[in-house]
Design a protein around this motif. Structure first.
Motif, PDB file in Angstrom:
ATOM      1  N   ASP A  62       6.994   8.273  -7.383  1.00 32.74           N
ATOM      2  CA  ASP A  62       8.405   8.036  -7.691  1.00 32.74           C
ATOM      3  C   ASP A  62       9.286   9.131  -7.108  1.00 32.74           C
ATOM      4  O   ASP A  62      10.400   8.895  -6.657  1.00 32.74           O
ATOM      5  N   ASP A  63       8.777  10.367  -7.102  1.00 32.85           N
ATOM      6  CA  ASP A  63       9.561  11.483  -6.573  1.00 32.85           C
ATOM      7  C   ASP A  63       9.805  11.301  -5.084  1.00 32.85           C
ATOM      8  O   ASP A  63      10.896  11.558  -4.579  1.00 32.85           O
ATOM      9  N   ASN A  64       8.753  10.860  -4.364  1.00 34.87           N
ATOM     10  CA  ASN A  64       8.895  10.654  -2.925  1.00 34.87           C
ATOM     11  C   ASN A  64       9.851   9.505  -2.624  1.00 34.87           C
ATOM     12  O   ASN A  64      10.623   9.546  -1.677  1.00 34.87           O
ATOM     13  N   LEU A  65       9.795   8.479  -3.463  1.00 31.90           N
ATOM     14  CA  LEU A  65      10.665   7.326  -3.241  1.00 31.90           C
ATOM     15  C   LEU A  65      12.129   7.699  -3.442  1.00 31.90           C
ATOM     16  O   LEU A  65      13.018   7.202  -2.773  1.00 31.90           O
ATOM     17  N   ARG A  66      12.393   8.627  -4.395  1.00 35.06           N
ATOM     18  CA  ARG A  66      13.774   9.022  -4.669  1.00 35.06           C
ATOM     19  C   ARG A  66      14.383   9.785  -3.488  1.00 35.06           C
ATOM     20  O   ARG A  66      15.595   9.827  -3.320  1.00 35.06           O
ATOM     21  N   GLU A  67      13.504  10.412  -2.679  1.00 40.12           N
ATOM     22  CA  GLU A  67      14.003  11.183  -1.547  1.00 40.12           C
ATOM     23  C   GLU A  67      14.463  10.283  -0.412  1.00 40.12           C
ATOM     24  O   GLU A  67      15.199  10.701   0.474  1.00 40.12           O
ATOM     25  N   CYS A  68      13.997   9.037  -0.416  1.00 35.29           N
ATOM     26  CA  CYS A  68      14.367   8.102   0.636  1.00 35.29           C
ATOM     27  C   CYS A  68      15.692   7.445   0.317  1.00 35.29           C
ATOM     28  O   CYS A  68      16.287   7.672  -0.727  1.00 35.29           O
ATOM     29  N   GLU A  69      16.124   6.563   1.221  1.00 41.75           N
ATOM     30  CA  GLU A  69      17.407   5.904   1.020  1.00 41.75           C
ATOM     31  C   GLU A  69      17.385   5.070  -0.251  1.00 41.75           C
ATOM     32  O   GLU A  69      16.438   4.317  -0.483  1.00 41.75           O
ATOM     33  N   PRO A  70      18.405   5.155  -1.076  1.00 40.91           N
ATOM     34  CA  PRO A  70      18.440   4.378  -2.314  1.00 40.91           C
ATOM     35  C   PRO A  70      18.664   2.911  -2.022  1.00 40.91           C
ATOM     36  O   PRO A  70      19.135   2.530  -0.965  1.00 40.91           O
ATOM     37  N   PHE A  82       0.830  -1.213   0.000  1.00 36.62           N
ATOM     38  CA  PHE A  82       0.000   0.000   0.000  1.00 36.62           C
ATOM     39  C   PHE A  82       0.860   1.257   0.000  1.00 36.62           C
ATOM     40  O   PHE A  82       0.607   2.207  -0.753  1.00 36.62           O
ATOM     41  N   LEU A  83       1.903   1.272   0.828  1.00 34.32           N
ATOM     42  CA  LEU A  83       2.784   2.440   0.885  1.00 34.32           C
ATOM     43  C   LEU A  83       3.578   2.601  -0.406  1.00 34.32           C
ATOM     44  O   LEU A  83       3.819   3.718  -0.865  1.00 34.32           O
ATOM     45  N   MET A  84       3.965   1.482  -1.006  1.00 35.56           N
ATOM     46  CA  MET A  84       4.662   1.547  -2.286  1.00 35.56           C
ATOM     47  C   MET A  84       3.771   2.162  -3.356  1.00 35.56           C
ATOM     48  O   MET A  84       4.203   2.972  -4.181  1.00 35.56           O
ATOM     49  N   TYR A  85       2.496   1.777  -3.311  1.00 36.63           N
ATOM     50  CA  TYR A  85       1.548   2.264  -4.306  1.00 36.63           C
ATOM     51  C   TYR A  85       1.221   3.741  -4.093  1.00 36.63           C
ATOM     52  O   TYR A  85       1.105   4.509  -5.050  1.00 36.63           O
ATOM     53  N   MET A  86       1.067   4.143  -2.823  1.00 36.80           N
ATOM     54  CA  MET A  86       0.624   5.500  -2.518  1.00 36.80           C
ATOM     55  C   MET A  86       1.723   6.545  -2.704  1.00 36.80           C
ATOM     56  O   MET A  86       1.440   7.702  -2.967  1.00 36.80           O
ATOM     57  N   ARG A  87       2.967   6.126  -2.543  1.00 37.89           N
ATOM     58  CA  ARG A  87       4.057   7.085  -2.652  1.00 37.89           C
ATOM     59  C   ARG A  87       4.530   7.199  -4.101  1.00 37.89           C
ATOM     60  O   ARG A  87       4.765   6.203  -4.760  1.00 37.89           O
ATOM     61  N   GLN A  89      10.857  -2.649   5.645  1.00 42.70           N
ATOM     62  CA  GLN A  89       9.512  -2.455   6.153  1.00 42.70           C
ATOM     63  C   GLN A  89       9.077  -1.014   5.900  1.00 42.70           C
ATOM     64  O   GLN A  89       9.906  -0.158   5.636  1.00 42.70           O
ATOM     65  N   PRO A  90       7.763  -0.733   5.982  1.00 44.61           N
ATOM     66  CA  PRO A  90       7.214   0.535   5.536  1.00 44.61           C
ATOM     67  C   PRO A  90       7.944   1.789   6.026  1.00 44.61           C
ATOM     68  O   PRO A  90       8.001   2.773   5.319  1.00 44.61           O
ATOM     69  N   SER A  91       8.534   1.743   7.228  1.00 41.32           N
ATOM     70  CA  SER A  91       9.170   2.935   7.752  1.00 41.32           C
ATOM     71  C   SER A  91      10.369   3.370   6.913  1.00 41.32           C
ATOM     72  O   SER A  91      10.772   4.510   6.942  1.00 41.32           O
ATOM     73  N   SER A  92      10.961   2.448   6.185  1.00 45.22           N
ATOM     74  CA  SER A  92      12.177   2.755   5.442  1.00 45.22           C
ATOM     75  C   SER A  92      11.915   3.037   3.974  1.00 45.22           C
ATOM     76  O   SER A  92      12.825   3.359   3.227  1.00 45.22           O
ATOM     77  N   LEU A  93      10.665   2.861   3.517  1.00 43.55           N
ATOM     78  CA  LEU A  93      10.374   3.073   2.099  1.00 43.55           C
ATOM     79  C   LEU A  93      10.502   4.547   1.748  1.00 43.55           C
ATOM     80  O   LEU A  93      10.058   5.394   2.494  1.00 43.55           O
TER      81      LEU A  93
END
Length: 275
Positions: A257-265, A250-255, A271-275
């Motif tokens: 690509d831009d938000n994902l790039r801001e997180c750790e590569p 669900f978190l993968m779907y809701m976030r 688990q969801p806290s690190s996505l």
């Protein structure tokens, strides 16, 4: 719960399968769902607290290390006790109500909410928080192992977003996390159930956690601390597999690509806290 608190001198059930059969035979299939109102009311808030606190604690700790995973999970487990304890008290009392009766001869509680209200009127806040200490002792390390195991399993299995088998891997990781977390503190759960069931029928047996441990061991030996373990593990795998996989996907779907790039590569799905 039935297996954990039954009288050893006059046991009603020989094991998990016999308990399952007896409930259906004596109380109909609806007997398997006694006390369902309490988890239905509480689990939404519990999961929201658990994943929210765990994620924010991990971010506050800074580094995503195994130790921090354990500490963040433990913090989440400790905080959710404020909801978990009254919820499980109501569930336990409802599940023990009318044991072996197809039609209840005497119905003390109409539902889980009515159960908590009556306990509060009779015993106050102390009554609805019965078993709070044992719940805290169980949940704090249990959730630490819960999130730590999930993180280790997803890393080991190499759960990558583009992997066609990512869902089965997430389900397996979540299921194993549930099993490990229950195994880590299961004896405490037996004590918690016995304390929360104490007083049903008007008979009080225990003066506290240590007294419950001492009397239970003296009467039944060390096996008392594994009562109901089979049914607990049978439940733990599918429940936690669904929970972790659903939250992660669900978190993968809701976030975006831009938000994902801001997180750790990195391709590994943590688990969801690190996505």
């Amino acid at each position: 719960v039935r297996l954990q608190v039954q009288n050893v001198e006059k046991p009603l059930y020989r094991g998990t399968f016999h308990c399952f059969q007896s409930i259906i035979k004596q109380e109909s299939a609806f007997g398997l769902y006694k006390g369902i109102g309490s988890p239905m009311m509480g689990l939404t808030f519990i999961n929201a607290l658990v994943f929210g606190v765990q994620g924010n604690t991990l971010r506050a700790l800074g580094k995503d290390t195994p130790l921090n995973q354990f500490l963040a999970g433990s913090a989440a487990g400790a905080i959710q006790c404020i909801i978990c304890c009254p919820m499980e008290l109501a569930k336990t009392r409802m599940q023990l109500q009318g044991t072996g009766e197809y039609k209840l001869k005497m119905k003390n509680y109409k539902n889980s909410l009515d159960c908590l209200i009556k306990i509060y009127r009779k015993e106050g806040l102390r009554g609805i928080n019965r078993g709070m200490v044992s719940t805290f002792i169980r949940e704090t390390p249990s959730f630490g192992f819960y999130f730590l195991t999930y993180d280790c399993m997803t890393r080991y299995l190499g759960c990558e977003a583009e992997d066609s088998y990512v869902i089965p891997k997430l389900l397996f990781s979540g299921g194993m996390s549930g099993i490990v977390s229950w195994l880590s503190t299961y004896p405490v759960d037996v004590i918690k159930s016995r304390l929360q069931a104490d007083g049903v029928g008007g008979i009080t047996q225990y003066n506290g956690i240590l007294d419950c441990v001492r009397k239970s061991y003296h009467e039944e030996g060390w096996r008392v601390f594994t009562r109901g373990l089979t049914s607990t593990l049978l439940r733990a795998f599918p429940v936690n597999a669904a929970t972790f996989a659903t939250v992660t996907v669900f978190l993968m779907y809701m976030r975006s690509d831009d938000n994902l790039r801001e997180c750790e590569p990195g391709p590994v799905i943590q688990q969801p806290s690190s996505l």
